[in-house]
Design an enzyme around this catalytic site. Structure first.
Site, PDB file in Angstrom:
ATOM      1  N   SER A 311       0.815  -1.207   0.000  1.00  0.00           N
ATOM      2  CA  SER A 311       0.000   0.000   0.000  1.00  0.00           C
ATOM      3  C   SER A 311       0.857   1.269   0.000  1.00  0.00           C
ATOM      4  CB  SER A 311      -0.968  -0.048   1.190  1.00  0.00           C
ATOM      5  OG  SER A 311      -1.973   0.918   1.061  1.00  0.00           O
ATOM      6  N   ASP A 322      11.040   5.119  -9.528  1.00  0.00           N
ATOM      7  CA  ASP A 322      10.739   5.684 -10.846  1.00  0.00           C
ATOM      8  C   ASP A 322      11.391   7.043 -11.062  1.00  0.00           C
ATOM      9  OD1 ASP A 322       9.272   3.456 -11.336  1.00  0.00           O
ATOM     10  OD2 ASP A 322       7.338   4.465 -11.597  1.00  0.00           O
ATOM     11  N   LYS A 336      -0.826  -4.143  -3.200  1.00  0.00           N
ATOM     12  CA  LYS A 336      -2.117  -3.543  -2.845  1.00  0.00           C
ATOM     13  C   LYS A 336      -2.114  -2.107  -3.357  1.00  0.00           C
ATOM     14  CE  LYS A 336      -5.391  -2.365   0.805  1.00  0.00           C
ATOM     15  NZ  LYS A 336      -5.564  -0.953   0.386  1.00  0.00           N
TER      16      LYS A 336
END
Length: 412
Positions: A311, A322, A336
């Site tokens: 999460s 990224d 999740k």
């Protein structure tokens, strides 16, 4: 003549339709129980991520739910739970008043229980461990992410909701509960007796690690995104910077997530620019949270992740990966990537509704897929005292990665 026949047929069809559907009672004629069911339906109708409502006629589901006789509040709750179950989404659920209060406490205060973050497996529906809370009875007993909880005190968990299972594991401090656990790696089944304890949600452990011929490394372990997590991580970075840290290891292993805003704010402590996470609603509209030129350090960073990283932890890890701010070491994360919002209901209960999903800055869908680390190092079962030591292969791999970066920098 043809026109008259057509009108008669049309009237008959309309009458037949009304007979089948039946009259819809005005809201003022509803009982309090029916109003609660209708209130729940409206919230889901307005906010739920999947506008097909699991490929079913959501209005028909409402009509069916409110037409049944509801004698008391418990029968209303049963009708609501049955209505929500038709969505086949374990994260969209009713929280009865006591469950709602417990959930609100779990992100800001203390709990008394065994210290397990749990979820229902999206594919099997089985009760699954996301992660044990650091220092809890469950962690000390060696319960691991992805283990299955088959029974609680010898009662099967097969028909329990997520909140019912959590409630059964909580209890007075010093009392015992027996969990029947199926191990994720070996499939072995064990009965584990745990003594419930007070679980303090202290989310951050930080320490400067100094070794011969290695630049000082700041180690930060973040165990949960609670209300005070951002403040604690900020303090940890500032303290380690003042102590001379030249690089960092951020340990998100077995961190099951928590508050989305805490994940975003902590990402901003490491990033000066770039997108942190995209959110996608049911209309496909992208929202985003971005860095705010507020990074506290630009020192090299490695992030540790494993199957218990979930999460908000995945949001943070994905943002740092990224944006090329950090390399990830460990195992693929839990996966999740759905966002739930909490809604108050008129009787003091609450409703958790899946309203959107996460995407990383490179538009990687997290849900059920997880995030793949840059360097895969399998998890090894460790005692609490062995975490982030020479006995911890993932930690040692992170240290070597930072050492190699320093070596390359010196060579340049």
């Amino acid at each position: 003549m043809h026109k008259r026949v057509f009108q008669i047929v049309l009237v008959i069809v309309l009458q037949l339709t009304l007979m089948i559907a039946g009259p819809t009672a005005p809201a003022s004629a509803f009982t309090e129980e029916q109003k609660l069911v209708s209130e729940t339906w409206r919230i889901v109708n307005r906010a739920y991520l999947d506008e097909t409502f699991n490929h079913q006629n959501w209005w028909f589901i409402r009509e069916k739910a409110i037409r049944q006789p509801l004698k008391d509040r418990e029968e209303a709750y049963e009708a609501i739970e049955k209505m929500l179950a038709s969505l086949d989404d374990p994260f969209t659920r009713l929280l009865k008043p006591n469950q709602y209060r417990s959930l609100q406490v779990s992100t800001s205060g203390e709990l008394t229980g065994v210290g397990l973050q749990i979820a229902l497996d999206a594919q099997t529906g089985q009760l699954t461990v996301v992660a044990p809370i650091d220092g809890s009875p469950a962690a000390e007993a060696g319960i691991q992410p992805r283990d299955r909880i088959l029974k609680i005190d010898r009662f099967s968990t097969a028909d329990l909701t997520l909140d019912e299972a959590a409630t059964q594991m909580r209890g007075p401090m010093g009392s015992t509960v027996t969990l029947t656990v199926q191990r994720f790696d070996s499939k072995a089944i064990e009965e584990i007796e745990l003594v419930r304890a007070r679980i303090a949600l202290n989310p951050v452990f930080a320490e400067l690690r100094s070794q011969p011929s290695v630049a000082p490394i700041g180690y930060i372990r973040l165990s949960q995104f609670s209300a005070n997590a951002t403040e604690e991580v900020t303090h940890a970075i500032e303290t380690l910077e003042s102590q001379g840290a030249k690089a960092y290891i951020l340990d998100l292993r077995n961190n099951p997530g928590g508050l989305l805003q805490a994940g975003v704010e902590i990402a901003r402590l490491w990033l000066d620019e770039g997108t942190i996470v995209y959110t996608v609603n049911r209309q496909g509209v992208l929202g985003s949270f971005d860095a705010a030129d507020s990074a506290l350090t630009r020192a090299p960073l490695v992030v540790l992740v494993n199957q218990g990283t979930a999460s908000a932890s995945e949001i943070l890890a994905g943002a740092l990966q990224d944006n090329l701010r950090a390399q990830l070491v460990g195992e693929k994360t839990f996966g999740k990537g759905l966002i739930q919002s909490l809604f108050d209901l008129s009787d003091g209960s609450g409703l958790a509704v899946t309203v959107a999903k996460y995407e990383t800055p490179n538009h990687h869908d997290i849900n059920k897929l997880g995030i793949k680390p840059d360097l895969i190092v399998p998890t090894k079962t460790l005692t609490r005292s062995q975490i982030a030591t020479e006995a911890d292969p993932q930690y040692q791999a992170a240290v070597q990665l930072l050492v190699s970066q320093f070596a390359l920098a010196d060579a340049a």
